[in-house]
Design an enzyme around this catalytic site. Structure first.
Site, PDB file in Angstrom:
ATOM      1  N   CYS A   1      56.239  97.230  71.496  1.00 54.53           N
ATOM      2  CA  CYS A   1      56.457  96.467  72.720  1.00 54.53           C
ATOM      3  C   CYS A   1      56.382  94.965  72.464  1.00 54.53           C
ATOM      4  CB  CYS A   1      55.445  96.881  73.784  1.00 54.53           C
ATOM      5  SG  CYS A   1      55.669  96.002  75.336  1.00 54.53           S
TER       6      CYS A   1
ATOM      7  N   CYS B   1      54.793  92.924  75.247  1.00 49.92           N
ATOM      8  CA  CYS B   1      53.329  93.021  75.308  1.00 49.92           C
ATOM      9  C   CYS B   1      52.678  92.211  74.182  1.00 49.92           C
ATOM     10  CB  CYS B   1      52.845  94.459  75.126  1.00 49.92           C
ATOM     11  SG  CYS B   1      53.807  95.704  75.973  1.00 49.92           S
ATOM     12  N   ASP B   2      53.201  92.355  72.983  1.00 53.17           N
ATOM     13  CA  ASP B   2      52.439  91.915  71.813  1.00 53.17           C
ATOM     14  C   ASP B   2      53.025  90.721  71.056  1.00 53.17           C
ATOM     15  OD1 ASP B   2      50.652  93.978  72.310  1.00 53.17           O
ATOM     16  OD2 ASP B   2      51.792  95.417  71.133  1.00 53.17           O
TER      17      ASP B   2
END
Ligand code: NAP
Length: 315
Positions: free
Chosen positions: A139, A142-143
């Site tokens: 992701c 997200c990261d």
């Protein structure tokens, strides 16, 4: 958890315990519908395998992903939701009440919310689970932020891989896109964008064969294999992102719930499926946004629709 929740006819059974399932459980429980949540094989859904979540509204300092999803669960339990471990093995949606088999036991229910999510497809290389949240991610949204000025690698040749490679150039010192063929599944415009981005280098006809960790188990490199020549080489990498597709968790429903050719539920407006009384929420239907907040929003919608459905039937 009630004493024998599985033997009681339920108003709502929610399949899945990620953001969508937990939010549906909060709303259904507050509507006094005593929902039963079937936790499923990935307890807490995809948030349970991320680290800090910085884009969920309400947390200016960010929030630990597994903690966020656990908090949602506790909130639902506080209002009277029951949770049981196990996965749905079989369903019978052909007549009502609907029936679901969980851990060998049949559960009966007036409505169902399918929030079983989609699982990221991983590379399947040795020991990969231990690197998740340690430099190996599915992701970018997200990261990506954790890899500022670092060496990033993206694997895949579809639109997701192109989009993520471009997005990750905001953070990384460099981004290397690795694809197993020399043809792309991605649309031309997305490929062109990647090719025109000076921060991205492409390595084609190549697979990531293994991950090289440091002494604390963080990703510091990969072994690449050229699939044409068979040659292998090591490359330094801090963040390895896979964007090789997702697999919707719809196996037990196939043949009863309308799905597309990849297995995603085909929604019929709002949170409805083709079967009245069976609703969908989250990534099991949504292949576009796939965010914690959109899944939560979908869980809310499904719970409200199931509540109205029950009310219309006098429950
Ligand atoms: P996808 O189109 O199915 O592409 C998956 C890619 O991963 C393919 O290039 C495939 O290689 C590769 N792959 C699969 N398994 C692999 C493995 N084990 N090892 C290495 N590579 C592997 O998936 P997606 O990119 O997630 O896209 C899904 C859908 O969402 C598509 O319809 C896409 O158009 C859409 N989407 C659209 C946008 C946009 O328009 N902005 C953005 C993201 C996604 P092969 O090609 O060799 O099979």
């Amino acid at each position: 958890m009630g004493s024998h929740p599985t033997f009681i006819m339920r108003n709502v059974v929610i399949i899945g315990s990620g953001c969508a399932g937990n939010t549906a459980a909060i709303y259904s429980a507050r509507a006094r519908l005593s929902p039963l949540v079937i936790i499923g094989h990935e307890a807490g859904g995809q948030l349970s395998i991320t680290s800090i979540v910085e884009n969920f509204p309400g947390f200016p300092e960010g929030v630990d992903g597994p903690q966020l999803v656990e908090n949602m669960k506790q909130q639902a339990i506080h209002f009277g939701a029951d949770y049981i471990h196990g996965s749905v093995e079989e369903v019978d949606f052909s007549k009502r009440p609907f029936r679901l088999k969980v851990a060998g036991v049949w559960v009966e229910t007036r409505t169902v919310i399918i929030a079983s999510g989609a699982s990221a497809r991983w590379l399947g290389i040795p020991g990969e689970e231990q690197f998740i949240a340690k430099g190996y991610s599915s992701c970018a949204t997200c990261d990506g932020f954790f890899f500022r000025n670092k060496k990033i690698m993206v694997v895949g040749g579809g639109d997701s891989a192109m989009e993520e490679a471009n997005f990750l150039t905001r953070f990384g010192e460099s981004v290397t896109l690795v694809h197993r063929r020399d043809q792309f599944r991605a649309s031309k415009i997305m490929v062109d964008r990647v090719m025109n981005n000076p921060k991205i280098t492409m390595i084609l006809n190549t697979a990531v064969e293994s991950i090289i960790p440091n002494e604390t188990g963080d990703v510091v490199g990969v072994v690449l294999k050229n699939l044409v020549t068979g040659e292998t080489k090591n490359q330094d990498v801090d963040g390895l992102f896979v964007a090789i597709g997702h697999i919707p968790n719809t196996k037990p429903f196939l043949g009863q719930i309308d799905t597309d050719d990849e297995g995603y539920i085909v929604g019929k407006g709002g949170a409805r499926t083709n079967i009245p009384g069976v609703f969908h929420a989250g990534d099991v239907e949504d292949r576009i946004y796939r965010q914690a907040i959109t899944a939560s929003g979908a869980g809310c919608k499904a719970a409200i629709e199931s509540e109205r459905f029950l009310e219309a039937e006098g429950h």
